[in-house]
Design an enzyme around this catalytic site. Structure first.
Site, PDB file in Angstrom:
ATOM      1  N   SER A  83      -5.024  -2.354   0.384  1.00  0.00           N
ATOM      2  CA  SER A  83      -5.439  -3.132   1.556  1.00  0.00           C
ATOM      3  C   SER A  83      -5.809  -2.279   2.765  1.00  0.00           C
ATOM      4  O   SER A  83      -6.391  -2.803   3.725  1.00  0.00           O
ATOM      5  CB  SER A  83      -4.319  -4.081   1.975  1.00  0.00           C
ATOM      6  OG  SER A  83      -4.275  -5.173   1.114  1.00  0.00           O
ATOM      7  N   LYS A  86      -9.261  -2.508   3.921  1.00  0.00           N
ATOM      8  CA  LYS A  86      -9.840  -3.734   4.486  1.00  0.00           C
ATOM      9  C   LYS A  86     -10.466  -3.555   5.882  1.00  0.00           C
ATOM     10  O   LYS A  86     -11.607  -3.981   6.093  1.00  0.00           O
ATOM     11  CB  LYS A  86      -8.788  -4.850   4.502  1.00  0.00           C
ATOM     12  CG  LYS A  86      -8.429  -5.345   3.089  1.00  0.00           C
ATOM     13  CD  LYS A  86      -7.240  -6.296   3.143  1.00  0.00           C
ATOM     14  CE  LYS A  86      -6.859  -6.833   1.766  1.00  0.00           C
ATOM     15  NZ  LYS A  86      -5.618  -7.634   1.844  1.00  0.00           N
ATOM     16  N   TYR A 208     -14.698  -5.581  -4.374  1.00  0.00           N
ATOM     17  CA  TYR A 208     -13.396  -5.595  -3.683  1.00  0.00           C
ATOM     18  C   TYR A 208     -12.334  -4.866  -4.511  1.00  0.00           C
ATOM     19  O   TYR A 208     -11.572  -4.055  -3.978  1.00  0.00           O
ATOM     20  CB  TYR A 208     -12.986  -7.051  -3.406  1.00  0.00           C
ATOM     21  CG  TYR A 208     -11.572  -7.182  -2.895  1.00  0.00           C
ATOM     22  CD1 TYR A 208     -11.222  -6.780  -1.610  1.00  0.00           C
ATOM     23  CD2 TYR A 208     -10.555  -7.690  -3.723  1.00  0.00           C
ATOM     24  CE1 TYR A 208      -9.911  -6.885  -1.148  1.00  0.00           C
ATOM     25  CE2 TYR A 208      -9.252  -7.811  -3.266  1.00  0.00           C
ATOM     26  CZ  TYR A 208      -8.937  -7.395  -1.982  1.00  0.00           C
ATOM     27  OH  TYR A 208      -7.645  -7.493  -1.541  1.00  0.00           O
ATOM     28  N   TYR A 260       0.313  -8.170   8.403  1.00  0.00           N
ATOM     29  CA  TYR A 260       0.510  -9.547   7.923  1.00  0.00           C
ATOM     30  C   TYR A 260       1.608 -10.268   8.698  1.00  0.00           C
ATOM     31  O   TYR A 260       1.621 -10.235   9.921  1.00  0.00           O
ATOM     32  CB  TYR A 260       0.809  -9.552   6.414  1.00  0.00           C
ATOM     33  CG  TYR A 260      -0.190  -8.777   5.625  1.00  0.00           C
ATOM     34  CD1 TYR A 260      -1.502  -9.212   5.512  1.00  0.00           C
ATOM     35  CD2 TYR A 260       0.156  -7.577   5.017  1.00  0.00           C
ATOM     36  CE1 TYR A 260      -2.427  -8.491   4.800  1.00  0.00           C
ATOM     37  CE2 TYR A 260      -0.759  -6.848   4.301  1.00  0.00           C
ATOM     38  CZ  TYR A 260      -2.059  -7.310   4.195  1.00  0.00           C
ATOM     39  OH  TYR A 260      -2.972  -6.595   3.502  1.00  0.00           O
ATOM     40  N   VAL A 278      -0.486  -2.150  -0.880  1.00  0.00           N
ATOM     41  CA  VAL A 278       0.579  -2.390  -1.870  1.00  0.00           C
ATOM     42  C   VAL A 278       0.915  -1.159  -2.717  1.00  0.00           C
ATOM     43  O   VAL A 278       1.930  -1.148  -3.401  1.00  0.00           O
ATOM     44  CB  VAL A 278       0.279  -3.565  -2.831  1.00  0.00           C
ATOM     45  CG1 VAL A 278       0.546  -4.881  -2.170  1.00  0.00           C
ATOM     46  CG2 VAL A 278      -1.096  -3.465  -3.413  1.00  0.00           C
TER      47      VAL A 278
HETATM   48  O1  DON Z   1      -5.810  -7.945  -3.231  1.00  0.00           O
HETATM   49  C1  DON Z   1      -4.876  -7.306  -3.714  1.00  0.00           C
HETATM   50  O2  DON Z   1      -3.986  -7.856  -4.304  1.00  0.00           O
HETATM   51  C2  DON Z   1      -4.770  -5.767  -3.597  1.00  0.00           C
HETATM   52  N1  DON Z   1      -5.827  -5.144  -4.251  1.00  0.00           N
HETATM   53  C3  DON Z   1      -4.608  -5.350  -2.200  1.00  0.00           C
HETATM   54  C4  DON Z   1      -3.422  -5.973  -1.615  1.00  0.00           C
HETATM   55  C5  DON Z   1      -2.697  -5.147  -0.635  1.00  0.00           C
HETATM   56  O3  DON Z   1      -2.738  -3.952  -0.631  1.00  0.00           O
HETATM   57  C6  DON Z   1      -1.836  -5.921   0.269  1.00  0.00           C
HETATM   58  N2  DON Z   1      -1.210  -5.081   1.249  1.00  0.00           N
HETATM   59  N3  DON Z   1      -0.064  -4.908   1.519  1.00  0.00           N
END
Ligand code: DON
Length: 626
Positions: A83, A86, A208, A260, A278
């Site tokens: 993320s 983003k 994405y 978040y 993540v």
């Molecule tokens: O969309 C997702 O699930 C992951 N590729 C990215 C999510 C993420 O890193 C959330 N951050 N804490």
């Protein structure tokens, strides 16, 4: 080594073999040690490939806005950016379409919900912000391109500009997420339903998933943060990665939505625009100053790295990194730096001492600081000292022109002083007294040590004098003087033993109590004084008396009276009990009549002394002029 102000550009590289380290390095090493044992949190495994991460991986990196990087632990271990990509991809969409157009498809309101929440406007289907997955997928769809390959290549190119080198995608992570990302697939389809996405939603989703699998490291993230901190110019390559306006938009969203449902607490406690991923990365940016990155895979319930949150909390508290902390637009913290060879204290020295200081003066360095000193100012100053003080044994921080010092900067400088002292380099603070944060930090840093090796001097002159005395002590140049050893006076240089005996008979012994005047400005002269013990101040009297010199043994005062019998040009006042010898003008007249050759030698010595003083004054004027 005097450097004019205009030459003070970015500080030179710190010599890697200097055993004296930067406190910032020590801080992150300590934080790494402090949190290494933490066993809380779970490695994300909803993307199966992420579940293979080693929970012990732990790295910290700080990159300054001018490109200096501090690393500790697993700072170079590669991991997927997730993320943290983003805000960057959103930035690229902004560059392509502008804020008004992008805002039709993605909002800027924090949702206060989890990253994978389906937080869409019930009427328009617009995602609340680009940090949640829905907004991020919409942003990826807004990156201008003819086809998906073009789109991911443009994204990769942008990351390369931020980080200063090419970047790659972790194919395993990408496939793993693509195979299991059913929730994101549902979100993409919903976005297509509301016409937030155009064309094939799977194609955008594929971009994405690839952007989330871009490989990064703590070092790279910190440099990306530094690029944002520097207004969009990568400090490693000096290449612009993104426009300054877009940087502001990205940082605003990172501040309000980057963490978040932990965003409010984060801004309150840490106060840096940030983004987590993540895979365990957390990136924080202190605009104008630093990029900070932590990597540790175990996550808390909100999907943020547990060690990451802890390190940021500690670092922010330690360094006062909050974005709302007062800063000064001035980036020039070092006004001038010069060595003790070029600028001497006002303490009068005899020729042996002067020659010794000519030889050893380079061992003293003076850094004149200015403006308000935030953390990045202290960081930069210490870096400059480390890069330029390898051969010095004494460093003076002249704080006369600083307008204030952030508490954490003061602590960093004080800690540096402790470390430097332990490495045999004395640090002296001049004009520190008006800055309570500075004196308190010095007291706290040195409090537990038996004596306070870092000196706090009232002014720069006193600081330089202290350094000079130490150099002279070390080179055994400060011998006590008495009637028996008057050959130590420069005025009696080159006199034979018999000639010195003649002088001994002519010299009258006198004493002065502290505060007593040896001579007053404007007095008729009565002779030249040879100081045997105690110290005296030479003062120019006027509306505002100023001390122009301090004199101690083996220095003579009033020797100009031998050349011209005009009123005294300055006042000399005893600072402590003084013993001195006087060659009266009557005695000197007798000497001239009866021992012309001795009088001639004395006059030659007076001439030499005056010429030395003039040369020294010229060097000093040059070193101190801007
Ligand atoms: O969309 C997702 O699930 C992951 N590729 C990215 C999510 C993420 O890193 C959330 N951050 N804490």
């Amino acid at each position: 080594m005097t450097i004019a102000l205009r030459d003070l550009g970015a500080p030179a590289e710190i010599d890697a073999i200097d055993p004296l380290a930067h406190p910032l390095q020590a801080y992150i090493d300590e934080l790494h040690e402090r949190h290494l044992a933490c066993r809380e949190g779970q490695v994300a495994d909803y993307i199966p490939q992420l579940g293979r991460a080693d929970p012990d991986w732990f790295g910290i990196a700080i990159a300054t806005a001018d490109g200096h990087v501090y690393l500790t632990g697993d700072a170079d271990v590669p991991f997927s950016i997730q993320s943290i990509s983003k805000p960057f991809v959103y930035g690229l969409a902004l560059e392509d379409h502008g804020l008004d157009e992008v805002s039709r498809y993605v909002g800027v309101e924090p949702s206060g919900e989890a990253f994978n929440s389906i937080s869409l406007d019930p009427v328009t289907g617009r995602p609340s912000n680009p940090m949640i997955n829905a907004g991020a997928i919409a942003s990826a769809g807004l990156v201008e391109a003819d086809n998906p390959t073009d789109r991911i290549n443009r994204i990769l190119d942008m990351f390369a500009r931020f980080v200063g080198h090419d970047v790659a995608i972790d194919g395993d992570v990408y496939r793993s997420e693509s195979d299991t990302g059913f929730r994101n697939r549902a979100i993409a389809n919903l976005l297509r339903n509301f016409e937030i996405l155009q064309g094939d939603p799977d194609e955008v989703l594929d971009v994405y998933f690839q952007q989330c699998a871009i490989l990064t490291s703590c070092r790279d993230l910190a440099v990306m943060g530094a690029t944002l901190a520097a207004g969009g110019v990568c400090p490693i390559t000096s290449e612009r990665a993104i426009s300054e306006r877009t940087v502001r938009h990205m940082l605003s969203l990172m501040a309000t939505c980057g963490m978040y449902d932990y965003a409010g607490e984060w801004v309150f406690r840490v106060g840096m625009p940030a983004k987590s991923g993540v895979a365990g990365g957390v990136l924080g940016v202190l605009p104008g100053q630093l990029g900070v990155a932590v990597f540790s895979p175990p996550l808390d319930a909100k999907g943020n790295s547990v060690r990451g949150i802890r390190v940021f909390n500690d670092l922010a508290a330690m360094l006062g990194l909050h974005m709302f902390h007062r800063t000064d637009p001035s980036h020039t913290f070092i006004r001038n730096r010069y060595s003790g060879r070029n600028v001497r204290s006002r303490r009068q020295r005899n020729s042996v001492q002067t020659q010794t200081l000519d030889r050893l003066g380079e061992k003293v360095g003076v850094w004149e600081l200015q403006g308000y000193l935030p953390v990045y100012g202290a960081e930069l100053v210490i870096r400059d000292v480390l890069a330029n003080s390898r051969d010095m044994t004494h460093v003076v921080f002249d704080l006369r022109r600083i307008t204030g010092v952030q508490q954490s900067s003061a602590m960093m400088l004080a800690r540096f002083a402790v470390d430097a002292t332990e490495h045999g380099r004395a640090i002296v603070f001049a004009h520190a007294e008006p800055h309570a944060a500075m004196t308190q930090a010095i007291d706290a840093a040195f409090g537990s040590l038996p004596q306070r090796p870092a000196r706090v001097c009232a002014d720069t002159d006193a600081a330089i004098e202290w350094c000079e005395d130490r150099l002279l002590d070390e080179s055994l140049c400060q011998r006590p003087v008495s009637l028996a050893s008057i050959e130590q006076f420069d005025l009696l240089n080159a006199l034979t033993a018999e000639e010195l005996d003649v002088m001994r008979d002519l010299l009258e012994e006198r004493y002065a109590a502290p505060g007593e005047y040896l001579m007053r400005q404007g007095d008729e002269p009565d002779g030249v004084y040879f100081l045997v013990s105690g110290t005296a101040s030479v003062l120019l009297e006027g509306d505002r008396p100023i001390r122009v010199a301090t004199c101690s043994p083996v220095i003579t005062v009033g020797e100009m009276s031998l050349l011209e019998r005009r009123p005294r040009s300055a006042t000399v006042r005893a600072d402590d009990p003084m013993h001195y010898l006087v060659l009266t003008l009557d005695s000197f007249d007798r000497l001239r009549a009866e021992h012309t050759e001795i009088a001639l030698k004395v006059m030659e010595n007076v001439g030499r002394d005056l010429s030395t003083k003039l040369r020294q004054a010229n060097t000093q004027i040059e070193a101190l002029s801007d």
